[in-house]
Design a protein around this motif. Sequence first.
Motif, PDB file in Angstrom:
ATOM      1  N   LYS A  76       0.838  -1.211   0.000  1.00  0.00           N
ATOM      2  CA  LYS A  76       0.000   0.000   0.000  1.00  0.00           C
ATOM      3  C   LYS A  76       0.869   1.255   0.000  1.00  0.00           C
ATOM      4  CE  LYS A  76      -4.333  -1.762   1.741  1.00  0.00           C
ATOM      5  NZ  LYS A  76      -5.179  -2.063   2.897  1.00  0.00           N
ATOM      6  N   TYR A  77       1.957   1.214   0.743  1.00  0.00           N
ATOM      7  CA  TYR A  77       2.861   2.363   0.760  1.00  0.00           C
ATOM      8  C   TYR A  77       3.482   2.578  -0.622  1.00  0.00           C
ATOM      9  CZ  TYR A  77       6.483   5.627   2.053  1.00  0.00           C
ATOM     10  OH  TYR A  77       7.281   6.752   2.098  1.00  0.00           O
ATOM     11  N   LYS A  82       2.340   1.633  -3.552  1.00  0.00           N
ATOM     12  CA  LYS A  82       1.330   2.076  -4.540  1.00  0.00           C
ATOM     13  C   LYS A  82       1.068   3.559  -4.366  1.00  0.00           C
ATOM     14  CE  LYS A  82      -1.460  -1.985  -5.677  1.00  0.00           C
ATOM     15  NZ  LYS A  82      -2.066  -1.673  -6.954  1.00  0.00           N
ATOM     16  N   ALA A  83       0.949   4.015  -3.117  1.00  0.00           N
ATOM     17  CA  ALA A  83       0.708   5.448  -2.863  1.00  0.00           C
ATOM     18  C   ALA A  83       1.893   6.277  -3.344  1.00  0.00           C
ATOM     19  CB  ALA A  83       0.428   5.666  -1.384  1.00  0.00           C
ATOM     20  N   LYS A 107       2.228   9.252  -6.715  1.00  0.00           N
ATOM     21  CA  LYS A 107       2.510  10.684  -6.497  1.00  0.00           C
ATOM     22  C   LYS A 107       3.162  11.316  -7.716  1.00  0.00           C
ATOM     23  CE  LYS A 107       2.890  10.706  -1.484  1.00  0.00           C
ATOM     24  NZ  LYS A 107       3.806  10.487  -0.380  1.00  0.00           N
TER      25      LYS A 107
END
Length: 308
Positions: free
Chosen positions: A300-301, A303-304, A308
Amino acid sequence: MTKVIAVVCVVACAGAQQQPGTKWTDQQIREAVSAVRVGRKLTPKSWPNNSRVAVCLSFDDDTEATLLRDGTTSPTTLSASDFGAESGTGRILAMLDRYQVPATFFVTGVDALLHPEMLTAILKSGRHEVGAHGWIHEFPPRLAEGEEERLLDKAIDYLTKATGKRPAGYRAPSWAFSPDTMDLIRKKGFLYDSSLQALDEPYEIVARGENTGIVELAIDWTLTETPYLGQNGRMPSPALLFELYKEEFDGAYKEGTLFVLTLHPYMSGHRAPMQHLDALVAYMKSKPGVWFATGEQITKYLKAAAAK
Ligand SMILES: [Zn+2]
């Protein structure tokens, strides 16, 4: 003389039949590798809290499933695998509690069915993740058409009911993809896979030229104990193996990427390797800027960060 020539010919011809790639065109060679390839590298500019490295401690918590898949019902043989549920997992969880670090446990549906108490113990702290590892540790490349999906659905359904959460991560049983596995991972909505080995940093999987959005948290045969401490293992002492893991971690720390370790509680949960695993976690904990996280948290980190 004639006979000798005939024998040589048979051997040579049989050899040729076993080397189909020798006749492939450039296009066929490209197509042969296109099902699953390395896409974007996903190591982020920074990890959470400006950590230098991410560490994913992962455990393939196999117990009797693999043996039952093959029809083995010998109580003696089964008991050696049952060790993973009865002793190994508890020891590993106690160690993870001592250091207050999370881990990801990949579990088959059948092992979850046989050991509900093992699943409860894994979930108790709320820190650990449970990922999917097939239904009965089936070997995907050797399944009849449609069977891989049927068994994967059974596994997802069982784990979802048993844990209260649909698994976000997939690790193929025996780390073996069939030609259909990648499509199934996408179809079933997994966020990440952790079965491939093309990089020692996270990457996005490209399937037949298309970005899949599936994150690969790559593993490696040198970062697991089975070939070394298993029945046919070649390692005289677990100390050497954990020295290798430490040096791999040091490299990941220096590069600022990701360290994924994959162990099996039925094997590493024994007393001797546990001492070394404990020391390795203590060492990693002693270094500044080490982010211990589950596969799902890391994914999840990443992908975020990539968005960006
Ligand atoms: Zn396994």
